[in-house]
Design an enzyme around this catalytic site. Structure first.
Site, PDB file in Angstrom:
ATOM      1  CG  ASP A  77      -2.172  -0.673   1.059  1.00 57.89           C
ATOM      2  OD1 ASP A  77      -2.676  -0.606  -0.079  1.00 57.89           O
ATOM      3  OD2 ASP A  77      -2.688  -1.282   2.014  1.00 57.89           O
ATOM      4  CG  ASP A  90      -5.111  -1.730   7.621  1.00 57.16           C
ATOM      5  OD1 ASP A  90      -5.602  -1.795   6.473  1.00 57.16           O
ATOM      6  OD2 ASP A  90      -4.717  -0.675   8.133  1.00 57.16           O
ATOM      7  CG  ASP A 125      -1.978  19.897  15.988  1.00 60.90           C
ATOM      8  OD1 ASP A 125      -2.154  18.746  16.441  1.00 60.90           O
ATOM      9  OD2 ASP A 125      -2.408  20.267  14.881  1.00 60.90           O
ATOM     10  CG  ASP A 148      -6.397  -4.581   2.808  1.00 62.49           C
ATOM     11  OD1 ASP A 148      -6.641  -4.221   1.637  1.00 62.49           O
ATOM     12  OD2 ASP A 148      -5.821  -3.884   3.644  1.00 62.49           O
TER      13      ASP A 148
END
Lengths: 569, 704
Positions: free
Chosen positions: B317, B534, B354, B538
């Site tokens: 991926d 995952d 953040d 898949d």
């Protein structure tokens, strides 16, 4: 070694090396059923299939192929046995020879059908012309063709890509070349297009040199010593040609190629040498062509050739250093006898032009090693090839792991079944060589046949069983083998040495033919490289060495050291 | 036993063996002398039979009145040592693997679970009582009682106990990140988990089972190799057995006594059969499982590890494997009339607190770009990103102490920011809209920055290729593995990332089912395909792939479809998996080669020793010439060979556990040449040296 010692070796090597690629190309066409120069014989081929009722297009699986081979061989043994036992009642028997004893006939029948041509008899003293030409000579052709057919079937299966191609195209598989072929077709083509034409050529050359070809009765003559002698005759040239071409080795006359009527001139000697290595030389190259990867064939050829060169050198060198002229034809001398001894033992031919028993201990060990290597340094016609492929598979298996992938050969994974069968093919002959030798040496009945005692006696026995199991057929001599014990044990030896290798190899091929191709890439183990050649060389030497070194130590090696120490036995 | 955490701290992965492991291995080495255990390994079984035979014969002679001499007792002892050493190798490998699994198991034993009964009440039960399908609730601070799937809620989970990674991860219902593993801790929020495994069937239990099974169930590769070793054993058996009549004949002929006793024959046999690889084979297999565990990957079968070595196509991926799944800030686009510094300052202020990867990347970008950051104010309060607002930012207190809307900085999706800006009476300039669209078209993510009701500019976030991935691809390609990137991006974006990362091939605009198609196509062409995944979609591809690595965080379906599970949830892990698989096969091949090559020296040690008496006269012995090592006596030669044969097993245990060094960049033929040189040629030479040294030592010690 003097330069002239190399002369004959160089000619033999040059002619064979030059001819082998052409023969391989021709054979590839013959076996693929493609157009070839002898295509005009095709009507005869087709007519033959009609007569015996064979559908030439029918593909066989490995089991049918093996079954056809076994039943054909069984019938051949039966027929030959009947001829030999019943020759007194058959035609072409001018010397009125009686039939053979059943043990000897069985031994001889097995011997010729297994392409061994072990001879516990002397041709001119016991066989009619009918037995020689209809019995033995026919088997010379057929047993050679059987070896070639099995090799070709195994090669086809290894190279089989038809299935995958069919899968990809989604097409009909039956349109593609069948992976195994048809036993009867392979047999017919081997005889008709390869063995027969070559035999005709070689026989004509031999006749021109003075090899006899006659059906008259033996000629009475008065020898120089004033003794009344019979000069044996017979249809020899035609049988001698195939004896070499088919790596059979069974002499028409007892002394084989040492006898002037079987091998009269330097040229006939040369022709016999070349013709026994010609087809074995062509086989690895044929393999490369048939699997579509010529480099693969060349690597195997090179390994065989280098081993051969080493063996020829050791043999010639040890005969020149330590050998005597006893047991050798003065016409040929030491180096030619040594060369002939190596070529006849590496090719499983077994014809001889000198007595190996009379070689120096190490010089006599070389022919024994040739056979113990498994008859794979070129080996017999076809049999050398499939024997070597067993070792190739094992080499690939061990070394392939070392690049970090499951081993594969020609894109096919080598798994438990292949390892098992290939090892069986390798073990079978070795097992019986050692097993029977141990039996013979432990039993009084075995020791009774020995002409020499001590280490040399052990060598004689080891040689006999090696020769049988390797389907070589040459004799070390010095061992009286026409006894029930030796006839029967060597008979079993020959059968196991032949079919104990052929059948497992056909089974391996059957298993490999059905496998999907694994794509090869940079991570694959390359089998067309020098590194692979070195590996294969090592595996061939190490397997034979580890198996036979202990026995050889007590035989020829001990014999050698006793000789150099000057110990008389 | 080192923990995963040691490794994370950069220590060398521990093959160092704790005392406890050593003891349990030693104990099992003796327990494994049981013939029912030994018979599983044909080579070692022959050694077992040989040892028993010699012991019984010696004992019988002792009873008959002739006690064994020093030579006989020493040889018999070393025969037994050979067996014990081989068992010890297996024991160590097992103990190492079990120790890892045990520590995992201990931490989740006796967790109290909050079982949700059918009537909605909560019942406290022990984790070991949970069954497949039970629903349990976990709140902040709770340990998750078993492997399962989140069916309700979202929470952050600390998985450091399994992965060693301290940063918590988000697990939520419904998505592709719903999988949780027993023994991990919920650190915020509350989730409801459906238990997916009965007791004894969880991953950790499977892991323990794998280690135990590795000794009992052989993989296809092990079976094939065992057949080869058994066949070689047969060859040696016949060579040695027939040697007795041969030597007896020569003894009779030479009228010299035959010194080849049964004991010596048996010793010769044991030295010749491939005990080195035979003794280490199962240790190699188990260590493959452990090595993967050390990388936090659990293989569900030994077959999968072998297959990993054969992989020649890797389907990867894009997101998470080749690029950081998180998009990184790469550019600040200030709109006309706004100073770059102002945008940079606002972006920095909004991101300082953040902690998301995007936020951190913005801070890094601003700092590295060297933009002058002016007048950064103190005392703001951070407004975290939320799914409902789709933006984050910072508020500053106004004069009244409450948040001043005119100074509030926001960064987020254009639509969200636009709502805020327009709600405060501002307007989004057309230029900003255009920039945002342009970034989106190239596959990037635009983040609009505003202060009060003013739009300052756009932050360009995009996928960034992971550092080091290019080098790994070079290694993989050298090993003959083709890498294929799969992405939903358009061709242009995909091509750009493919070129940047060095991946061999890519499939762009891929729909989820493309993975399955791609795998089937590669397999039809004869390739073996590995992939990592995952998501639920898949799962078919994971099942179809020859090696399918599922992430532990993935959905239950995905985890069940794969044949390996990665607890780090690191998509690049599949590369490690391939390396471990290759290493396993190489180690097997190399030790087999070594073992066979060793035999040459052993012949030269033992044969002259047993045969030198033949025809010996006047101090001259014909076969003494073969004693090229110059070993002292016939007995010291035999003893040295059998001692070497036993010790080499011990000496090679570390290699078997660690695996032969694999240089992934070398390529198949260089790897082969190296291993041939080291283990082939080395295997020829080492025993000559070793046996000679042992011979000298035995003489010096007066043992022979």
């Amino acid at each position: 070694m003097k330069p002239q010692d190399f002369f004959e070796i160089a000619i033999v090597a040059a002619v064979s090396l030059a001819a082998a690629p052409f023969l391989a190309a021709y054979m590839a066409r013959v076996y693929a059923g493609e157009r070839h120069p002898l295509g005009f014989l095709a009507p005869a081929e087709r007519a033959f299939y009609r007569v015996i009722g064979i559908d030439a297009g029918q593909e066989m699986g490995w089991k049918r192929y093996a079954l056809s081979l076994l039943s054909f061989s069984l019938v051949s043994i039966g027929l030959l046995f009947a001829i030999l036992v019943g020759q007194a009642y058959l035609p072409l028997n001018p010397q009125k020879f009686s039939g053979m004893s059943w043990q000897l006939a069985l031994n001889t029948a097995v011997s010729f059908v297994t392409n061994t041509n072990w001879q516990a008899y002397s041709g001119e003293a016991s066989l009619s012309y009918f037995s020689q030409s209809v019995g033995l000579a026919v088997q010379n052709f057929l047993s050679a063709a059987a070896g070639m057919s099995v090799a070709v079937a195994v090669i086809r299966a290894l190279g089989a890509r038809a299935k995958d191609r069919a899968d990809e195209e989604g097409g009909d598989q039956s349109r593609h070349t069948p992976p195994f072929g048809n036993f009867w077709v392979d047999m017919t083509r081997s005889v008709l297009y390869i063995l027969l034409p070559l035999s005709v050529i070689v026989a004509l050359i031999l006749v021109s040199q003075g090899v006899v070809q006659s059906v008259s009765s033996y000629v009475p003559a008065l020898s120089l010593e004033g003794r009344a002698d019979l000069i044996p005759l017979g249809p020899a040239a035609s049988q001698v040609a195939i004896k070499h071409l088919g790596t059979n080795g069974g002499g028409f006359f007892g002394p084989n190629s040492a006898f002037p009527f079987e091998n009269p001139t330097p040229l006939s000697n040369l022709v016999e040498l070349i013709s026994q290595i010609l087809i074995p030389f062509a086989f690895p190259l044929l393999f490369g062509r048939m699997v579509g990867r010529r480099r693969e064939g060349r690597v195997i050829f090179s390994v065989m050739f280098i081993l051969l060169a080493i063996l020829v050198w050791s043999s010639v060198a040890s005969e020149i250093s330590w050998g005597s002229l006893e047991g050798k034809e003065l016409r040929f001398g030491k180096s030619d006898s040594a060369l002939f001894a190596v070529l006849t033992t590496i090719t499983s031919c077994g014809a001889v032009n000198s007595m190996h028993d009379s070689f120096s201990p190490l010089g006599g060990m070389i022919p024994m090693i040739d056979i113990m290597l498994g008859e794979v340094v070129f080996g017999g016609v076809g049999s050398g090839m499939y024997g070597m492929l067993a070792l190739v598979l094992i080499t690939v298996f061990i070394a392939g792991l070392m690049v970090g992938r499951s081993p594969e050969y020609l894109g096919k994974k080598i798994e438990a079944r292949e390892v098992q069968l290939a090892m069986l093919a390798i073990i079978a002959p070795n097992f019986i060589i050692l097993g029977f030798s141990a039996l013979a040496i432990a039993l009084p009945i075995g020791l009774a046949g020995l002409a020499n005692r001590g280490p040399h006696g052990l060598s004689e026995i080891l040689y006999a069983y090696s020769s049988g199991a390797g389907n070589n057929g040459s004799a070390f001599a010095g061992l009286s083998v026409n006894t029930s014990f030796y006839n029967l044990t060597i008979g079993a030896d020959m059968l196991i040495g032949r079919f104990g290798v052929m059948v497992p190899m056909l089974a391996v091929a059957g298993s490999l033919a059905a496998k999907r191709l694994v794509a090869s890439g940079a991570g694959s183990f390359k089998t067309d490289t020098g590194s692979f050649g070195v590996l294969l060389f090592s595996v061939v030497v190490i397997i034979a060495g580890l198996t036979h070194f202990p026995a050889l130590t007590l035989g020829p090696i001990l014999d050698h050291f006793l000789m150099t120490m000057g110990v008389a036995l | 036993m080192k923990t995963i955490k040691d490794e994370k701290r950069g220590r060398k992965p521990g093959y160092g063996i704790s005392r406890k492991t050593l003891f349990s291995a030693a104990a099992s080495a003796f327990a494994k002398l049981d013939p029912r255990v030994e018979i599983r390994n044909p080579v070692m079984f022959v050694v077992w039979v040989a040892s028993v035979l010699c012991t019984v014969v010696a004992a019988a002679q002792w009873i008959g009145g002739s006690p064994p001499d020093s030579f006989v007792s020493q040889v018999i002892a070393w025969l037994w040592f050979t067996l014990v050493f081989a068992n010890f190798a297996e024991g160590i490998a097992e103990a190492q693997g079990k120790a890892r699994a045990d520590s995992l198991r201990s931490m989740r034993n006796a967790i109290t679970a909050h079982l949700l009964a059918a009537d909605g009440r909560i019942k406290e039960v022990r984790s070991s009582e949970l069954r497949r399908g039970d629903l349990v609730a976990c709140e902040a601070g709770d340990l998750i009682p078993g492997d399962g799937e989140v069916v309700e809620g979202v929470a952050s989970v600390d998985e450091s106990a399994i992965t060693g990674e301290s940063a918590p991860v988000i697990r939520e219902a419904g998505g592709d990140r719903s999988g949780v593993t027993g023994g991990t801790r919920v650190i915020s929020d509350r989730i409801v988990i459906r238990i997916t495994a009965d007791p004894g069937e969880g991953f950790v239990d499977k892991m323990i089972l794998m280690v135990e099974n590795a000794t009992r169930q052989k993989t296809p590769g092990e079976i094939a190799l065992t057949i080869l070793l058994a066949s070689l054993t047969m060859i040696f058996l016949i060579a040695v057995v027939t040697l007795y009549p041969f030597s007896q004949y020569i003894a009779n002929e030479s009228k010299t006594p035959n010194v080849l006793t049964i004991l010596k024959l048996v010793t010769l046999l044991v030295c010749l059969i491939p005990t080195t690889i035979g003794g280490l084979l199962s240790a190699i297999g188990i260590s493959g499982v452990s090595r993967l565990m050390r990388k936090n990957v659990m293989a569900l079968s030994g077959r999968a590890i072998e297959a990993a070595g054969d992989i020649d196509v890797l389907l990867l991926d894009k997101t998470g494997t080749i690029t950081h799944g998180n998009r990184m800030a790469t550019e600040l686009v200030a709109i006309a009339g706004v100073a770059r510094e102002e945008l940079a300052t606002a972006a920095l202020a909004a991101s300082l607190a953040d902690q998301t990867p995007e936020g951190k990347s913005i801070v890094a970008l601003v700092r590295s770009s060297g933009a002058a950051v002016a007048g950064l104010e103190d005392g703001g309060s951070f407004v975290p990103f939320s799914a409902s607002t789709r933006m984050s930012g910072i508020d500053f207190p106004g004069a009244d102490g409450r948040a001043d809307p005119n100074r509030a900085i926001r960064k987020g999706a254009m639509a969200a920011v636009r709502e805020v800006v327009e709600g405060r009476g501002g307007k989004v300039p057309a230029e900003a809209m255009a920039a945002s669209e342009r970034i989106a078209r190239t596959g990037g993510t635009p983040l609009t920055v505003s202060v009060g009701n003013r739009v300052l500019g756009i932050i360009h976030l995009k996928d960034v290729v992971k550092q080091g991935i290019r080098e790994r691809f070079v290694g993989l390609h050298a090993m003959g593995i083709r890498t294929v990137m799969i992405t939903g991006d358009n061709r242009l974006t995909a091509a750009a990332i493919a070129a940047e990362s060095g991946v061999s091939d890519f499939i762009a605009e891929a729909r989820p089912e493309c993975k399955l198609e791609a795998i089937r196509k590669e397999q039809a062409a004869g390739h073996l395909v590995g992939m990592i995944g995952d998501g639920t979609n898949d799962a078919p591809a994971l099942a179809q792939a020859d090696v399918g690595v599922a992430m532990a965080s993935g959905t239950q379906t995905a985890r069940e479809a794969g044949n390996m599970i990665d607890f780090d949830n690191d998509p690049a892990k599949v590369i490690d998996v391939v390396e471990v698989g290759k290493q396993l096969l190489i180690t097997r091949g190399s030790l087999t080669t070594f073992s066979i090559a060793n035999d040459v020296a052993k012949y030269f040690a033992i044969l002259p020793a047993v045969f030198s008496g033949f025809y010996a006269a006047g101090g001259k012995s014909p076969l003494a010439a073969l004693n090229i090592m110059g070993l002292a006596t016939s007995e010291s030669a035999i003893l040295s060979a059998v001692v070497f044969n036993a010790l080499i097993i011990i000496a090679l245990i570390p290699l078997a556990l660690r695996g032969v060094k694999l240089n992934p960049k070398a390529g198949a033929s260089r790897i082969l040449r190296r291993n041939l040189l080291v283990y082939g040629l080395g295997g020829l030479i080492v025993p000559f040296v070793g046996i000679k040294l042992i011979d000298m030592l035995l003489r010096a010690l007066g043992l022979a």
